[in-house]
Design a protein around this motif. Structure first.
Motif, short mmCIF file in Angstrom:
data_model
loop_
_atom_site.label_atom_id
_atom_site.label_comp_id
_atom_site.label_asym_id
_atom_site.label_seq_id
_atom_site.Cartn_x
_atom_site.Cartn_y
_atom_site.Cartn_z
N GLU A 79 9.57 23.91 89.25
CA GLU A 79 9.43 25.35 89.02
C GLU A 79 10.30 26.16 89.97
OE1 GLU A 79 5.92 28.77 88.81
OE2 GLU A 79 5.43 26.66 89.16
N ASP A 80 10.39 25.77 91.23
CA ASP A 80 11.11 26.54 92.23
C ASP A 80 12.41 25.86 92.64
OD1 ASP A 80 9.87 24.42 93.39
OD2 ASP A 80 9.26 25.49 95.20
N TRP A 81 13.07 25.18 91.71
CA TRP A 81 14.28 24.44 92.07
C TRP A 81 15.41 25.37 92.50
CZ3 TRP A 81 19.01 24.72 89.53
CH2 TRP A 81 19.01 25.44 88.32
N GLU A 82 15.49 26.57 91.91
CA GLU A 82 16.55 27.49 92.29
C GLU A 82 16.39 27.97 93.74
OE1 GLU A 82 16.28 30.56 89.41
OE2 GLU A 82 17.59 29.54 87.96
N GLU A 83 15.15 28.25 94.15
CA GLU A 83 14.91 28.69 95.52
C GLU A 83 15.17 27.57 96.52
OE1 GLU A 83 11.07 30.37 95.91
OE2 GLU A 83 11.35 31.84 94.31
N ILE A 84 14.83 26.34 96.14
CA ILE A 84 15.05 25.20 97.05
C ILE A 84 16.54 25.03 97.32
CG2 ILE A 84 14.85 22.70 97.28
CD1 ILE A 84 12.26 22.86 95.67
N LEU A 85 17.35 25.05 96.26
CA LEU A 85 18.78 24.86 96.43
C LEU A 85 19.43 26.06 97.12
CD1 LEU A 85 19.76 23.21 93.02
CD2 LEU A 85 19.47 22.11 95.25
N ALA A 86 18.96 27.29 96.80
CA ALA A 86 19.52 28.48 97.44
C ALA A 86 19.23 28.47 98.93
CB ALA A 86 18.95 29.74 96.80
N ARG A 87 18.04 28.03 99.32
CA ARG A 87 17.70 27.98 100.73
C ARG A 87 18.49 26.90 101.46
NH1 ARG A 87 12.88 27.46 99.90
NH2 ARG A 87 12.27 29.66 99.99
N LEU A 95 16.58 18.34 90.23
CA LEU A 95 15.46 19.24 90.54
C LEU A 95 15.20 20.28 89.45
CD1 LEU A 95 16.21 19.96 94.31
CD2 LEU A 95 14.55 18.34 93.39
N ARG A 96 15.99 20.31 88.41
CA ARG A 96 15.93 21.44 87.48
C ARG A 96 14.60 21.52 86.73
NH1 ARG A 96 20.83 21.21 84.14
NH2 ARG A 96 19.99 23.25 83.55
N TYR A 97 13.78 20.46 86.74
CA TYR A 97 12.48 20.51 86.07
C TYR A 97 11.37 21.01 87.00
CZ TYR A 97 14.93 17.87 82.52
OH TYR A 97 15.84 17.47 81.55
#
Length: 545
Positions: free
Chosen positions: A305-313, A301-303
């Protein structure tokens, strides 16, 4: 066995009854001493008290006793000519100078006005025009205090606003955004975790001891299975508000760590600093067994834009690797999505590990905190002035009460002596001289007053054991008595640290309202006995026939 237990319960009951009796007796003694004051307070009239206060204000203004404030105004206008600091330190330096100068000026002015007012009225016999009228002596005392408090509060408010404009004008526009702040912060509870020989996490209160004299910080070893863990309970309610989360997609954590270097390879910051890994964890969602799955999804998912929020959630986990230097403040942000799925009463953890082999990372409980919002800079500046106002009120009450019985100079010396003993460094020294610490070599080397005098006269080093005889035992017991005296002195002097908010304002932290309320409560509790004593002393004094 049953009889022994019944006898023990009987003794416990008698102890509780005796303790309750002592408390009732103490309350009764206080009421017996203060009943006249309480009755007098109930019949006091606000109009007469305010009339005395107005008279005190008019006399003070007419005597030009407030000209000392012109000194501060002069410093405000020309102070920046003599202060050359870097942009990042401008706000901190100017606030510190302004608050310290204003504190000294307010305390000196309040002491002079409070200590010389009543003795001068008695010496000039102008007080006879008050005591011969239908006015109570408690109203005279309260009116004098109220007049000075109102007058000096107005002056403090004026000078405080001028000082805020001065500081705002002197700080460069580039430095205002980064230094002129009022951050709402959240502190956490710190503990340490380490893997044992069986691969289980062991929770510890302290980390590795590197032999540092400052015991505030504990250390973790670089490259070892050790972590420092901050647990944040009772997060602010607005963090769980959906509309706030939509407006603020990132939260910020700020920290400053100590680096204990075993080699010289990590002197600078940036890429040459110590490698640190910071992990933000929602314990309700995250499990270390999911780490491989988390990293695989992160690669996929790192490409986005919101991959960090998806994984954090989804996982309640986010990590930040970075390099840091010694004792510098850093800030890292993490997705607000981590706290979205926190239920009421849930906690947030921040786990810190050192990745540089051979280095030690030191941290204390307040070295890492969450920035959960921004407060008003102006109101935070004004709240900082409230501490100066509290010290001014204290000095006015002390000076007015002392001057009811002793002359002006003695009153002023008593006020300044109490304020000197209330300085935090002096308070700490008095605490080290208490009966429980006076003979501890690690806290108070050299022992008590008599033991120190004995060592000085005999030329003995502080670490040399003393002879074991009855004279030394008697001397140490007398020093223990001195310890009780020092503890009594420490308990009756004001704790000025409760009112100093300079560091909060200078470092850009919002002053919690709860701390201000507690400071006011402590102020009231401290000055009431002095007002009570001042009333009895003035009432017993022969002023007019």
């Amino acid at each position: 066995m049953l009889g022994r237990g019944a006898a023990s319960a009987g003794r416990l009951n008698w102890s509780a009854i005796a303790l309750f009796g002592w408390r009732v007796a103490a309350v009764a003694a206080i009421l017996a001493f203060a009943w006249e004051f309480i009755l007098e307070l109930l019949v006091c009239r606000w109009r007469r008290t305010w009339a005395v206060a107005r008279l005190v204000m008019l006399e003070t203004i007419r005597q030009k006793a407030l000209w000392s404030f012109a000194v501060l105004l002069l410093l405000v206008l020309v102070g920046s000519w003599f202060i050359q600091v870097e942009q990042k330190d401008q706000w901190r330096t100017y606030v510190d100078i302004l608050y310290r100068t204003l504190t000294i000026l307010m305390v000196i002015t309040a002491t002079v006005l409070a200590c010389f007012g009543l003795p001068n009225d008695i010496r000039r016999q102008t007080i006879h025009t008050q005591v011969t009228k239908p006015i109570r002596r408690l109203e005279i005392l309260l009116g004098r205090m109220l007049g000075l408090i109102v007058l000096l509060s107005a002056m403090l408010l004026i000078i405080g606003n001028l000082g805020f404009l001065y500081v705002f004008r002197e700080v460069s526009p580039l430095a205002r955004a980064s230094t002129m702040r009022a951050r709402l912060y959240q502190l956490g509870d710190l503990h340490f975790e380490e893997l044992d020989s069986e691969g289980r996490l062991q929770r510890k209160r302290t980390g590795t001891d590197v032999g540092d004299e400052l015991v505030y910080r504990s250390h973790i070893r670089g490259g070892a299975p050790q972590e420092a863990v901050w647990t944040f309970y009772r997060l602010p309610p607005h963090l769980f508000d959906k509309s706030w989360q939509q407006r603020n997609r990132r939260l910020v954590a700020e920290f400053m760590f100590d680096i204990y270097r075993m080699t010289r390879d990590y002197e600078g910051g940036g890429a040459g600093g110590v490698a640190v890994l910071i992990r933000f964890v929602n314990p309700q969602l995250w499990d270390s067994a999911l780490e491989a799955q988390y990293r695989q999804e992160a690669q996929e998912l790192r490409y986005k834009e919101d991959w960090e929020e998806i994984l954090a959630r989804k996982y309640g986990f986010y990590e930040v690797p970075l390099h840091i230097a010694d004792m510098r403040t850093y800030s890292v942000d993490f997705p607000t999505a981590i706290v979205e799925r926190l239920t009421e009463g849930g906690v947030l953890q921040v786990r810190v590990a050192c990745r540089s082999f051979g280095q030690y990372l030191g941290m204390g409980p307040n070295d890492l905190y969450l920035v959960v919002g921004e407060g008003s800079l102006y109101w935070n500046f004004m709240k900082g002035l409230l501490g100066i106002w509290a010290m001014t009120v204290m000095v006015i009450v002390l000076g007015s009460c002392f001057s009811t019985y002793v002359n002006a100079l003695a009153s002023m010396l008593l006020c300044w002596a109490l304020l000197f003993l209330g300085i935090p460094q002096v308070q700490k020294f008095l605490g080290e001289l208490g009966p429980e610490n006076i003979h501890r070599m690690d806290v108070n080397p050299g022992g008590g007053p008599l033991e120190a005098l004995y060592r000085l006269a005999r030329g003995l080093p502080m670490a040399t054991p003393l002879p074991d005889n009855w004279g030394i035992t008697l001397m140490q017991r007398i020093d223990t008595g001195y310890g009780y005296l020092f503890r009594a002195v420490s308990s009756i002097v004001p704790d000025l640290y409760q009112y100093d908010r300079t560091l909060h304002v200078a470092e850009g932290f919002n002053i919690p309202s709860g701390e201000l309320v507690m400071s006011i409560i402590l102020l009231v509790g401290y000055v009431v006995p002095y007002i009570l004593a001042g009333y009895y002393l003035l009432n017993a004094r022969e002023i007019a026939a």
